[in-house]
Design a protein around this motif. Structure first.
Motif, short mmCIF file in Angstrom:
data_model
loop_
_atom_site.label_atom_id
_atom_site.label_comp_id
_atom_site.label_asym_id
_atom_site.label_seq_id
_atom_site.Cartn_x
_atom_site.Cartn_y
_atom_site.Cartn_z
N LYS A 3 -30.95 -25.46 47.89
CA LYS A 3 -30.77 -24.49 48.62
C LYS A 3 -31.52 -24.78 50.04
CE LYS A 3 -28.89 -21.75 45.61
NZ LYS A 3 -29.65 -20.70 44.72
N THR A 4 -31.57 -23.83 50.97
CA THR A 4 -31.89 -24.07 52.22
C THR A 4 -33.20 -22.99 52.51
OG1 THR A 4 -30.03 -24.70 53.29
CG2 THR A 4 -31.75 -23.91 54.79
N LEU A 5 -34.31 -23.46 52.83
CA LEU A 5 -35.64 -22.71 53.10
C LEU A 5 -35.71 -22.96 54.66
CD1 LEU A 5 -36.22 -23.66 50.13
CD2 LEU A 5 -38.43 -23.69 50.58
N LEU A 6 -36.11 -21.79 55.10
CA LEU A 6 -36.57 -21.66 56.49
C LEU A 6 -37.90 -21.19 56.47
CD1 LEU A 6 -35.75 -21.76 59.70
CD2 LEU A 6 -35.05 -19.48 59.54
N HIS A 35 -34.43 -29.56 48.05
CA HIS A 35 -34.05 -28.42 48.98
C HIS A 35 -33.97 -28.88 50.11
CE1 HIS A 35 -33.72 -25.69 45.42
NE2 HIS A 35 -35.13 -25.82 45.30
N THR A 57 -27.48 -21.37 59.32
CA THR A 57 -27.71 -22.14 58.16
C THR A 57 -28.09 -21.33 57.13
OG1 THR A 57 -30.17 -21.95 58.39
CG2 THR A 57 -29.17 -23.87 59.43
N PRO A 59 -30.22 -19.45 55.22
CA PRO A 59 -31.21 -19.87 54.19
C PRO A 59 -31.14 -18.72 53.22
CG PRO A 59 -32.26 -18.93 56.21
CD PRO A 59 -30.91 -19.04 56.76
N ARG A 60 -31.60 -19.44 51.71
CA ARG A 60 -31.80 -18.47 50.86
C ARG A 60 -33.15 -17.87 50.67
NH1 ARG A 60 -29.36 -15.34 47.06
NH2 ARG A 60 -30.53 -15.40 45.01
N ILE A 62 -36.75 -17.41 53.26
CA ILE A 62 -37.53 -17.55 54.63
C ILE A 62 -39.14 -17.36 54.39
CG2 ILE A 62 -37.65 -16.89 57.02
CD1 ILE A 62 -35.25 -15.33 56.68
N THR A 94 -31.37 -12.60 52.18
CA THR A 94 -32.33 -13.49 51.72
C THR A 94 -33.28 -13.04 51.11
OG1 THR A 94 -33.52 -13.28 54.08
CG2 THR A 94 -31.97 -14.74 54.23
#
Lengths: 213, 78
Positions: A3-6, A35, A57, A59-60, A62, A94
């Protein structure tokens, strides 16, 4: 599944300096678990970059670090990143974790109404104590650790596969353990109990309690 | 008159709690800024917004002690 974290990491005063360093721990954990982590550091923690990254992006999760108020979260030099009745829809779809003052009171509920899956934050000021002789080494500051470890436990728990509700409970439990730790007879920091209790009491988990990273 | 006496007693209690903090303590309170022990005491004496917040935290804590919420709720383990 990756997954993407910001993560926003402004660093311009003592408070944000500590959050900047303590967030490294969960950033490393996220990367170790495969991730993708996008970190808006220092002056990159601004509204324009945040908006651009969000759109590009999706993100899932933040993770906001910084200052806040009941209706907003701030970035570098207190620039408003997200505000109620302004751009809270940016957080739609998110899971949001906010380590900042107060935004859980108004911005949290407003963002849930606008499609945010879950919002973990605080409804009043977030207080943390630190050793003013140790500010060059925030991660070695055992006093700050009592506050920042429980605060960041929500993210660790999400990264380990727990639901938002479980992540919140783990954080609450760690606050309580630290309260008990400072109150034992050989502790030199019993005065911290009331401030740990304040942060614990004002932490909230809004929205979907079963959301997963 | 009684109210004033109570408020004074509360202020003295809060200041006494703050005075036990070691001198190397500082606190970060969001965008309010960072404060040392002595600065916190000054704000309580002034009874300004921050001083009132410190008092609120102390009273909230005392209420919690009275209610006895010191056990781990819903322990999930780590």
């Amino acid at each position: 599944m990756s997954k993407t974290l910001l993560v926003t990491r402004p660093q311009y005063d003592h408070g944000t300096h500590y959050l900047f360093h303590w967030s490294i721990l969960y950033i490393n954990l996220a990367r170790a678990k495969g991730h993708k982590v996008l970190s808006l550091d220092r002056n990159r923690a601004n509204r324009k970059e945040l908006t651009g990254m969000m759109k590009k992006t999706n993100p899932r999760l933040i993770c906001f670090n910084g200052h806040g108020n009941y209706d907003l979260i701030a970035g570098y030099n207190n620039e408003v990143l997200v505000r109620t009745n302004d751009n809270e829809a940016l957080l739609a779809k998110t899971i949001v974790n906010v380590l900042a003052c107060s935004s859980g009171k108004l911005l949290g509920p407003a963002s849930i109404k606008n499609g945010t899956l879950a919002f973990i934050g605080y409804t009043e000021e977030f207080w943390f104590f630190y050793n003013n002789q140790e500010t060059s080494k925030p991660l070695a500051d055992e006093r700050a650790k009592l506050f920042l470890e429980p605060a960041n436990e929500t993210i660790n728990a999400l990264l380990k596969g727990h639901t938002t509700k479980e992540a919140y409970q783990k954080s609450q439990n760690l606050y309580l353990q630290n309260i008990q730790k400072v109150l034992v007879s050989n502790s030199s920091e019993p005065y911290l109990a009331r401030y740990l209790f304040w942060d614990m009491r004002n932490q909230v988990c809004l929205g979907d309690q079963n959301a997963l990273l | 008159m009684q109210n004033q006496t109570t408020q004074k007693q509360i202020m003295e209690l809060v200041i006494a709690r703050l005075q036990v903090m070691p001198p190397d303590v500082s606190v970060s309170i969001g965008s309010e800024g960072d404060f040392t022990r002595d600065q916190l005491i000054e704000h309580v004496k002034k009874h300004d917004k921050l001083g009132q917040k410190i008092t609120e935290i102390e009273l909230s804590y005392l209420k919690m002690l009275k209610e006895g919420n010191f056990y781990v709720q819903n322990p999930l383990g780590h």
